[in-house]
Design a protein around this motif. Sequence first.
Motif, PDB file in Angstrom:
ATOM      1  N   ARG A  87     -26.492  85.770 -47.766  1.00 31.14           N
ATOM      2  CA  ARG A  87     -27.625  86.686 -47.655  1.00 31.14           C
ATOM      3  C   ARG A  87     -27.154  88.059 -48.105  1.00 31.14           C
ATOM      4  NH1 ARG A  87     -29.586  87.788 -41.915  1.00 31.14           N
ATOM      5  NH2 ARG A  87     -28.091  89.477 -42.031  1.00 31.14           N
ATOM      6  N   GLU A  88     -27.927  88.687 -48.972  1.00 30.79           N
ATOM      7  CA  GLU A  88     -27.570  90.021 -49.446  1.00 30.79           C
ATOM      8  C   GLU A  88     -27.603  91.011 -48.285  1.00 30.79           C
ATOM      9  OE1 GLU A  88     -28.802  93.254 -52.893  1.00 30.79           O
ATOM     10  OE2 GLU A  88     -30.136  91.580 -52.456  1.00 30.79           O
ATOM     11  N   SER A  89     -26.596  91.841 -48.210  1.00 25.54           N
ATOM     12  CA  SER A  89     -26.505  92.856 -47.159  1.00 25.54           C
ATOM     13  C   SER A  89     -27.334  94.068 -47.555  1.00 25.54           C
ATOM     14  CB  SER A  89     -25.050  93.273 -46.976  1.00 25.54           C
ATOM     15  OG  SER A  89     -24.970  94.345 -46.079  1.00 25.54           O
ATOM     16  N   SER A  91     -26.973  96.896 -45.501  1.00 22.22           N
ATOM     17  CA  SER A  91     -26.265  98.026 -44.921  1.00 22.22           C
ATOM     18  C   SER A  91     -25.087  98.482 -45.788  1.00 22.22           C
ATOM     19  CB  SER A  91     -25.757  97.673 -43.516  1.00 22.22           C
ATOM     20  OG  SER A  91     -24.828  96.621 -43.590  1.00 22.22           O
ATOM     21  N   LYS A  92     -24.628  97.617 -46.683  1.00 24.43           N
ATOM     22  CA  LYS A  92     -23.515  97.972 -47.564  1.00 24.43           C
ATOM     23  C   LYS A  92     -24.027  98.768 -48.764  1.00 24.43           C
ATOM     24  CE  LYS A  92     -20.085  94.522 -47.709  1.00 24.43           C
ATOM     25  NZ  LYS A  92     -19.633  93.263 -48.275  1.00 24.43           N
ATOM     26  N   PRO A  93     -23.216  99.665 -49.290  1.00 22.00           N
ATOM     27  CA  PRO A  93     -23.611 100.340 -50.532  1.00 22.00           C
ATOM     28  C   PRO A  93     -23.711  99.323 -51.676  1.00 22.00           C
ATOM     29  CG  PRO A  93     -21.534 101.236 -49.653  1.00 22.00           C
ATOM     30  CD  PRO A  93     -21.945 100.116 -48.773  1.00 22.00           C
ATOM     31  N   LYS A  94     -24.585  99.596 -52.626  1.00 23.89           N
ATOM     32  CA  LYS A  94     -24.837  98.653 -53.720  1.00 23.89           C
ATOM     33  C   LYS A  94     -23.571  98.222 -54.456  1.00 23.89           C
ATOM     34  CE  LYS A  94     -29.445  98.542 -55.705  1.00 23.89           C
ATOM     35  NZ  LYS A  94     -29.781  97.349 -55.024  1.00 23.89           N
ATOM     36  N   GLU A  95     -22.641  99.154 -54.666  1.00 18.03           N
ATOM     37  CA  GLU A  95     -21.438  98.821 -55.438  1.00 18.03           C
ATOM     38  C   GLU A  95     -20.477  97.920 -54.662  1.00 18.03           C
ATOM     39  OE1 GLU A  95     -21.076 102.865 -53.567  1.00 18.03           O
ATOM     40  OE2 GLU A  95     -22.483 101.997 -54.984  1.00 18.03           O
ATOM     41  N   LYS A  96     -20.639  97.817 -53.353  1.00 11.84           N
ATOM     42  CA  LYS A  96     -19.755  96.965 -52.550  1.00 11.84           C
ATOM     43  C   LYS A  96     -20.355  95.585 -52.297  1.00 11.84           C
ATOM     44  CE  LYS A  96     -16.937 100.351 -50.549  1.00 11.84           C
ATOM     45  NZ  LYS A  96     -15.580 100.354 -50.261  1.00 11.84           N
ATOM     46  N   ARG A  97     -21.598  95.383 -52.681  1.00 10.02           N
ATOM     47  CA  ARG A  97     -22.260  94.094 -52.486  1.00 10.02           C
ATOM     48  C   ARG A  97     -21.800  93.091 -53.535  1.00 10.02           C
ATOM     49  NH1 ARG A  97     -28.475  96.174 -51.836  1.00 10.02           N
ATOM     50  NH2 ARG A  97     -28.050  97.647 -50.146  1.00 10.02           N
ATOM     51  N   ILE A  98     -22.004  91.815 -53.236  1.00  6.69           N
ATOM     52  CA  ILE A  98     -21.725  90.770 -54.221  1.00  6.69           C
ATOM     53  C   ILE A  98     -22.749  90.907 -55.340  1.00  6.69           C
ATOM     54  CG2 ILE A  98     -21.708  88.276 -54.651  1.00  6.69           C
ATOM     55  CD1 ILE A  98     -20.831  87.910 -51.717  1.00  6.69           C
ATOM     56  N   GLN A  99     -22.261  91.034 -56.563  1.00  6.55           N
ATOM     57  CA  GLN A  99     -23.149  91.169 -57.717  1.00  6.55           C
ATOM     58  C   GLN A  99     -23.415  89.783 -58.308  1.00  6.55           C
ATOM     59  OE1 GLN A  99     -24.487  94.203 -58.497  1.00  6.55           O
ATOM     60  NE2 GLN A  99     -23.350  94.896 -56.704  1.00  6.55           N
ATOM     61  N   LEU A 100     -24.604  89.277 -58.086  1.00  5.21           N
ATOM     62  CA  LEU A 100     -24.966  87.953 -58.605  1.00  5.21           C
ATOM     63  C   LEU A 100     -25.309  88.045 -60.077  1.00  5.21           C
ATOM     64  CD1 LEU A 100     -27.253  86.610 -55.743  1.00  5.21           C
ATOM     65  CD2 LEU A 100     -24.892  85.995 -56.212  1.00  5.21           C
ATOM     66  N   VAL A 101     -25.088  86.933 -60.796  1.00  4.60           N
ATOM     67  CA  VAL A 101     -25.508  86.889 -62.190  1.00  4.60           C
ATOM     68  C   VAL A 101     -27.028  86.990 -62.230  1.00  4.60           C
ATOM     69  CG1 VAL A 101     -23.515  85.599 -63.040  1.00  4.60           C
ATOM     70  CG2 VAL A 101     -25.474  84.358 -62.179  1.00  4.60           C
ATOM     71  N   LYS A 102     -27.543  87.590 -63.265  1.00  4.96           N
ATOM     72  CA  LYS A 102     -28.981  87.830 -63.371  1.00  4.96           C
ATOM     73  C   LYS A 102     -29.729  86.531 -63.648  1.00  4.96           C
ATOM     74  CE  LYS A 102     -28.815  92.361 -63.145  1.00  4.96           C
ATOM     75  NZ  LYS A 102     -28.282  92.706 -61.849  1.00  4.96           N
ATOM     76  N   LYS A 103     -30.953  86.482 -63.147  1.00  2.00           N
ATOM     77  CA  LYS A 103     -31.810  85.324 -63.419  1.00  2.00           C
ATOM     78  C   LYS A 103     -32.348  85.430 -64.843  1.00  2.00           C
ATOM     79  CE  LYS A 103     -33.428  84.607 -58.748  1.00  2.00           C
ATOM     80  NZ  LYS A 103     -34.584  84.424 -57.887  1.00  2.00           N
TER      81      LYS A 103
END
Length: 106
Positions: A87-89, A91-103
């Motif tokens: 599940r995307e967080s 509360s984390k800053p965008k740059e620290k989140r898991i970057q999924l490949v684009k649809k």
Amino acid sequence: MELTSKQRAQLRGLANGIETILQVGKDGIGENLVKQADDALEARELIKGRVLDNNIEYDARTAAEALAKATRSEVVQVIGTRFVLYRESHSKPKEKRIQLVKKDKR
């Protein structure tokens, strides 16, 4: 949010290197387990869980689906007694989140 097969494959690869932090024991999926999973998803985005042998109520697939529904997350993978949730967080800053490949837009 529905994951594409490429995103699922990306998350499966990331899940290889993480430890199992969630265990569904003989008590099944209770309020405490859902809270623990919810907190872990917010902090880590990707968690690995396991259904212990002493649990007669759930197999890994049903436990993963029940937890995913309770935590508003996605089941990434189920193998044997282990499962992976994502599940995307928020509360984390965008740059620290898991970057999924684009649809793909078709």
